[in-house]
Design an enzyme around this catalytic site. Structure first.
Site, short mmCIF file in Angstrom:
data_model
loop_
_atom_site.label_atom_id
_atom_site.label_comp_id
_atom_site.label_asym_id
_atom_site.label_seq_id
_atom_site.Cartn_x
_atom_site.Cartn_y
_atom_site.Cartn_z
CB CYS A 77 -1.13 -0.05 1.09
SG CYS A 77 -2.28 0.97 0.89
CG HIS A 170 -3.61 -3.45 3.40
ND1 HIS A 170 -2.63 -3.34 3.99
CD2 HIS A 170 -4.66 -2.54 2.71
CE1 HIS A 170 -2.62 -1.73 4.19
NE2 HIS A 170 -3.83 -1.65 3.08
CD GLU A 172 -1.25 -5.99 5.67
OE1 GLU A 172 -1.11 -6.38 4.60
OE2 GLU A 172 -1.33 -4.53 5.88
CB VAL A 228 -2.66 -16.59 29.15
CG1 VAL A 228 -1.71 -17.55 28.21
CG2 VAL A 228 -4.08 -16.93 28.83
CB SER A 230 1.23 -13.09 35.16
OG SER A 230 0.02 -13.83 35.42
CB THR A 231 -0.13 -18.67 34.31
OG1 THR A 231 -1.15 -17.78 34.90
CG2 THR A 231 0.14 -19.97 34.81
CG ASP A 470 -48.89 -13.91 43.78
OD1 ASP A 470 -48.78 -14.27 42.59
OD2 ASP A 470 -49.71 -14.58 44.78
#
Ligand code: XMP
Length: 533
Positions: A77, A170, A172, A228, A230-231, A470
């Site tokens: 582009c 594009h 991508e 996810v 930090s683990t 009721d």
């Protein structure tokens, strides 16, 4: 390595991802980077798109050394226009901005010439995605056309003898279905990159790098959240330096239901990580009392987090010193000081901070622990900073982290505080935790969890009338949100089968005291954001 020069297109990071998906390592740098400043030798260079026109007064331009580097170049582009403009072609404004699908006619492939390779095996036509206001109106010297569309006679061009290509579309974006193949032709066939960027290779190298920078005694601390990133980062550190890595989980009182227990179970019991959980919920909730403004909530949580984390770090440091004093003097007992802070920074954050910015504004300040470094004399260690989320997930699987955790939806640092639209109290947190937990449980039961990028419940600060038996009721409303998104910059609301929504709504109104109404959020991003605050 492929060098991608970013001219500020919203798709630039996707080019990097596509290269990585072909197992070729790619790095994105701002277009203003001088080739002499790049600390690796690229095997190919890709020029991204841009919101600018090449002839704009303040338009960004590439270091001319790029065209002399003797490596293959692909301009996408604006990248095509920039390359052509540099080489004497003409770029003009289109009558109408072209945005959307187009059919590109690929010029007849003549043989094995380099110019043919970009579209090799892709047939005579292909559907592509266009987004441009300018286009090439005259070829630069020594270039020829390799593809055209109805409105763009120079939609794809190649140099007559050098491996230099330009494409107006594009490749991508997923809207160009065969775009991946075009990128693969360029990086594998033309640049001759070897597809050796895999997580198996990464683990070994990264563990060695961590051991090297921490030395035989250095200690590292790091915050974990149950998410996810930090683990995976914590497990990687544990593999590298064992108990010299110390994880801290701060319970800020606005976590999901049973989160602290689950993190304990997973990180400490299953993965063997050295972990301390601090219940600081009283402190956080007292500081949040009466606060409704989302940015203030974020600030309070960010600052309080820093206070609590620093206090814990000091405790860990003194425990380490004691251990050293009481040791028998052997090398083993001298574990050293806490010198490093682990951060689960990912490549998109790195891109965000380095990429070339056109006019852009901060929509929300995302809470992170960057503030920690200002006061603590710690050096930063970021083992995931080269990785995209899907790469982190692949790494997690290799490190034996269970699939349910590896596939977990993202959860914001300020937690449920930005999903409770009014003031945060323990009672409001409890209501939201229950509703959210039912929602996620039903999504999992229906087998839809991995189809959705992020799902959560939001507690609205309004009351609505209902009826039970009721009795007239006057209670709060839960809004359900579920989105599909590739990168959370844009997102589509998720279309649930109606019976699933029916079941979720009926369970929430029946099981959660204080809720008599459930709504489903059908807004996309933009103009809405993913979170409500
Ligand atoms: P928005 O609401 O900006 O969300 O469309 C995009 C993604 O970012 C997450 N998000 C946050 N994450 N701290 C975080 O760590 C925050 O303050 C924050 N605000 C939004 C959101 O959950 C979504 O995944």
């Amino acid at each position: 390595t492929i060098l991608i020069l970013d001219f500020g297109s919203q798709y630039s990071h996707l080019i990097t991802r596509r290269c990585r998906e072909h197992h070729v390592y790619a790095e994105l740098l701002p277009c203003t980077t001088k080739l002499s400043e790049v600390n690796f030798k690229p095997k190919g260079i890709i020029l991204s798109g841009s919101p600018y026109s090449v002839y704009d007064k303040d338009a960004p331009h590439v270091d001319p050394a790029v065209f002399e580097a003797g490596v293959p170049i692909l301009g996408i582009c604006y990248g095509l226009q920039e390359m052509a403009w540099n080489m004497g072609g003409t770029v003009t404004k289109c009558d109408h901005r072209e945005y959307g699908f187009a059919e590109i006619e690929i010029s007849k492939i003549g043989g094995e010439a380099a110019a043919d390779t970009l579209f090799k095996g892709l047939g005579n036509q292909m559907q592509v995605w266009m987004s441009h206001g300018d286009q090439l109106s005259a070829l630069p010297k020594d270039f020829h056309v390799i593809g055209h569309t109805n409105s763009a006679p120079y939609a794809a061009i190649a140099h007559n003898s050098k491996p230099c290509y330009g494409i107006q579309f594009h490749p991508e974006v997923t809207h160009s279905p065969r775009g991946k193949e075009v990128i693969s032709r360029f990086i594998l066939d033309i640049c001759k990159c070897r597809p050796n960027w895999t997580m198996e290779e990464f683990i070994g190298k990264e563990i060695a790098r961590i051991r090297d920078i921490c030395g035989p005694k250095g200690r590292v601390i790091g915050a974990v959240s149950g998410g996810v990133d930090s683990t995976v980062a914590a497990k990687l550190m544990h593999e590298a330096i064992g108990d010299r890595f110390h994880a801290i989980m701060v319970d800020n009182g606005v976590l999901r239901m049973n989160e602290a227990e689950q993190v304990h179970e997973m990180l400490k019991k299953n993965l063997g990580v050295n972990l301390t959980i601090v219940d600081a919920s009283e402190l956080f909730l007292s500081r949040l009392e009466g606060v409704e403004d989302p940015e203030r909530k974020r600030k309070i949580i960010g600052n309080t987090f820093i206070n609590v984390f620093e206090e814990q770090a000091t405790l860990i440091e003194s425990a380490a010193e004691n251990e050293e004093k009481q040791g028998d003097g052997s090398e083993d007992s001298k574990k050293g000081h806490v010198e490093w802070l682990l951060q689960g920074t990912l490549y998109p954050d790195v891109i965000e901070s380095i990429s070339f910015k056109g006019p852009s504004a901060t929509i929300k300040t995302h809470h992170n622990v960057g503030g920690l470094l200002k006061d603590m004399k710690l050096k930063l260690i970021e083992p995931l900073r080269e990785l995209f989320k899907d790469e982190v997930r692949a790494l997690g699987r290799l490190l034996s982290i269970p699939a349910t955790l590896v596939q977990r939806h993202p959860f914001p640092g300020p937690g449920l505080a930005i999903r409770i639209l009014g003031a945060v109290t323990r009672e409001q947190v409890k209501i939201l935790q229950q509703a959210d937990s039912i929602y996620i449980e039903e999504i999992r039961k229906a087998g839809l969890y991995n189809d959705i990028s992020q799902a959560f419940a939001v507690l609205l600060p309004v009351k609505a009338v209902g009826v039970m038996g009721d009795q007239r009721t006057y209670e709060q409303v839960i809004a359900l949100r579920a989105v599909q998104s590739e990168d959370f910059m844009t997102a589509d609301w998720y279309v649930f089968p109606p019976e699933i929504l029916k079941r979720i709504s009926s369970r929430i109104t029946n099981e959660v005291a204080g809720i008599n109404r459930v709504t489903y959020d059908i807004s996309s991003k933009p103009p809405a954001t993913v979170e409500w605050l």
